[in-house]
Scaffold this active site. Structure first.
Site, mmCIF file in Angstrom:
data_model
loop_
_atom_site.group_PDB
_atom_site.id
_atom_site.type_symbol
_atom_site.label_atom_id
_atom_site.label_comp_id
_atom_site.label_asym_id
_atom_site.label_seq_id
_atom_site.Cartn_x
_atom_site.Cartn_y
_atom_site.Cartn_z
ATOM 1 N N GLN A 16 2.785 9.950 1.893
ATOM 2 C CA GLN A 16 4.139 9.385 1.976
ATOM 3 C C GLN A 16 5.042 9.866 0.844
ATOM 4 O O GLN A 16 6.260 9.741 0.940
ATOM 5 C CB GLN A 16 4.079 7.850 1.967
ATOM 6 N N HIS A 50 -4.273 1.459 8.141
ATOM 7 C CA HIS A 50 -2.890 1.968 8.200
ATOM 8 C C HIS A 50 -2.737 3.159 7.229
ATOM 9 O O HIS A 50 -2.169 4.197 7.588
ATOM 10 C CB HIS A 50 -1.940 0.818 7.828
ATOM 11 N N GLU A 51 -3.283 3.007 6.013
ATOM 12 C CA GLU A 51 -3.146 4.078 5.005
ATOM 13 C C GLU A 51 -3.993 5.297 5.374
ATOM 14 O O GLU A 51 -3.579 6.442 5.152
ATOM 15 C CB GLU A 51 -3.534 3.561 3.615
ATOM 16 N N CYS A 99 5.963 -0.401 7.371
ATOM 17 C CA CYS A 99 5.631 0.873 6.722
ATOM 18 C C CYS A 99 6.799 1.283 5.846
ATOM 19 O O CYS A 99 7.953 1.256 6.289
ATOM 20 C CB CYS A 99 5.372 1.939 7.790
ATOM 21 N N LEU A 100 6.491 1.688 4.614
ATOM 22 C CA LEU A 100 7.567 2.088 3.702
ATOM 23 C C LEU A 100 8.264 3.368 4.179
ATOM 24 O O LEU A 100 9.382 3.640 3.774
ATOM 25 C CB LEU A 100 7.006 2.274 2.285
ATOM 26 N N GLY A 111 0.841 -1.195 0.000
ATOM 27 C CA GLY A 111 0.000 0.000 0.000
ATOM 28 C C GLY A 111 0.873 1.239 0.000
ATOM 29 O O GLY A 111 2.074 1.159 0.278
ATOM 30 N N HIS A 140 -2.152 7.451 7.618
ATOM 31 C CA HIS A 140 -1.195 8.337 6.932
ATOM 32 C C HIS A 140 -1.884 9.629 6.479
ATOM 33 O O HIS A 140 -1.326 10.719 6.618
ATOM 34 C CB HIS A 140 -0.593 7.650 5.706
HETATM 35 O O1 K1U Z 1 1.812 2.409 4.073
HETATM 36 C C1 K1U Z 1 2.828 1.787 3.858
HETATM 37 O O2 K1U Z 1 3.893 2.209 4.241
HETATM 38 C C2 K1U Z 1 2.769 0.459 3.128
HETATM 39 C C3 K1U Z 1 2.783 -0.710 4.072
HETATM 40 C C4 K1U Z 1 1.377 -1.244 4.194
HETATM 41 C C5 K1U Z 1 1.111 -2.182 5.339
HETATM 42 C C6 K1U Z 1 1.802 -3.363 5.486
HETATM 43 C C7 K1U Z 1 1.507 -4.206 6.527
HETATM 44 C C8 K1U Z 1 0.513 -3.888 7.409
HETATM 45 C C9 K1U Z 1 -0.145 -2.705 7.274
HETATM 46 C C10 K1U Z 1 0.136 -1.842 6.229
HETATM 47 C C11 K1U Z 1 3.695 -1.766 3.476
HETATM 48 O O3 K1U Z 1 3.501 -2.194 2.398
HETATM 49 S S1 K1U Z 1 5.024 -2.287 4.462
HETATM 50 C C12 K1U Z 1 5.890 -3.482 3.506
HETATM 51 C C13 K1U Z 1 5.155 -4.765 3.281
HETATM 52 O O4 K1U Z 1 4.954 -5.108 2.151
HETATM 53 C C14 K1U Z 1 4.639 -5.604 4.375
HETATM 54 C C15 K1U Z 1 5.122 -5.557 5.650
HETATM 55 C C16 K1U Z 1 4.592 -6.375 6.653
HETATM 56 C C17 K1U Z 1 3.592 -7.260 6.357
HETATM 57 C C18 K1U Z 1 3.113 -7.337 5.057
HETATM 58 C C19 K1U Z 1 3.646 -6.537 4.071
HETATM 59 ZN ZN ZN Z 2 2.843 3.217 6.199
#
Ligand code: K1U
Ligand code: ZN
Length: 184
Positions: free
Chosen positions: A51, A134-135, A92-93, A46, A138
């Site tokens: 971001q 989560h988004e 989170c990225l 996501g 943000h």
């Molecule tokens: O918003 C962001 O920074 C993107 C985030 C989304 C997210 C992942 C996991 C849980 C809630 C929200 C990411 O994509 S983090 C990287 C990722 O791909 C990931 C990390 C942990 C679990 C699953 C995926």
């Molecule tokens: Zn995030």
């Protein structure tokens, strides 16, 4: 299409409250395409416009295995449908290499517009429910580490600093390698 730089925690710009999108213009469509490309490149599931330093209510997401089903949520409204909360290990990225459990409602309603301006109205559970919350955070200037203890927030800050230093070094090394003449 273009890769967009992602803001890193604790950048204060991540605290900006996003404004609603008035119209899905050609410029917004380009931003959507760039955000999807940026999300894939960063191996995320996501990405919120906040971001990439665009403070408008726009989210992209792709939860498919083969990254073939990008979804777009414009002006999203997310309403919890149950009181039950479950922990999920989030990443989170904007907070690279930091993962921790956050508790959120397990079922939510999403009302939004898609990239064509068509209405989305869905009741969702599982990873989609976690990710959209989560988004949405943000867009409201909230980062998942805000739910963690002060100690964990300090550790997250230190970790991000370390990761960025390593990335900087790797970037400099690869630029140096590319400028070397190929010897026979
Ligand atoms: O918003 C962001 O920074 C993107 C985030 C989304 C997210 C992942 C996991 C849980 C809630 C929200 C990411 O994509 S983090 C990287 C990722 O791909 C990931 C990390 C942990 C679990 C699953 C995926
Ligand atoms: Zn995030």
């Amino acid at each position: 299409m273009a890769l967009l730089p992602i803001l890193n925690y604790p950048d204060p710009r991540l605290r900006t409250i996003a404004e609603p999108v008035k119209e899905v213009t050609a410029e917004i469509k380009t931003l959507i395409a760039d955000m999807i490309e940026t999300m894939y490149d960063a191996q995320g599931i996501g990405l919120a416009a906040s971001q990439v330093d665009r403070h408008i209510q726009l989210i992209v997401m792709d939860l498919s295995e083969d990254k073939s089903q990008p979804r777009v949520f414009i002006n999203p409204k997310v309403t919890p449908l149950v009181e039950e909360k479950q922990p999920y290990e989030e990443g989170c990225l904007s907070v690279p290499d930091v993962y921790d459990k956050v508790e959120r409602p397990t079922k939510v309603r999403i009302e939004a517009l898609d990239e064509n301006g068509d209405k989305i109205d869905e009741e969702v559970e599982g990873l989609l429910a976690v990710c959209i919350q989560h988004e949405m955070d943000h867009l409201n200037g909230v980062i998942f580490v805000d739910y963690l203890s002060r100690l964990k927030q300090t550790r997250a800050r230190d970790k991000v600093r370390k990761v960025l230093k390593i990335r900087e070094k790797q970037g400099a090394q690869s630029a140096e390698q590319q400028s070397q003449p190929i010897s026979s």
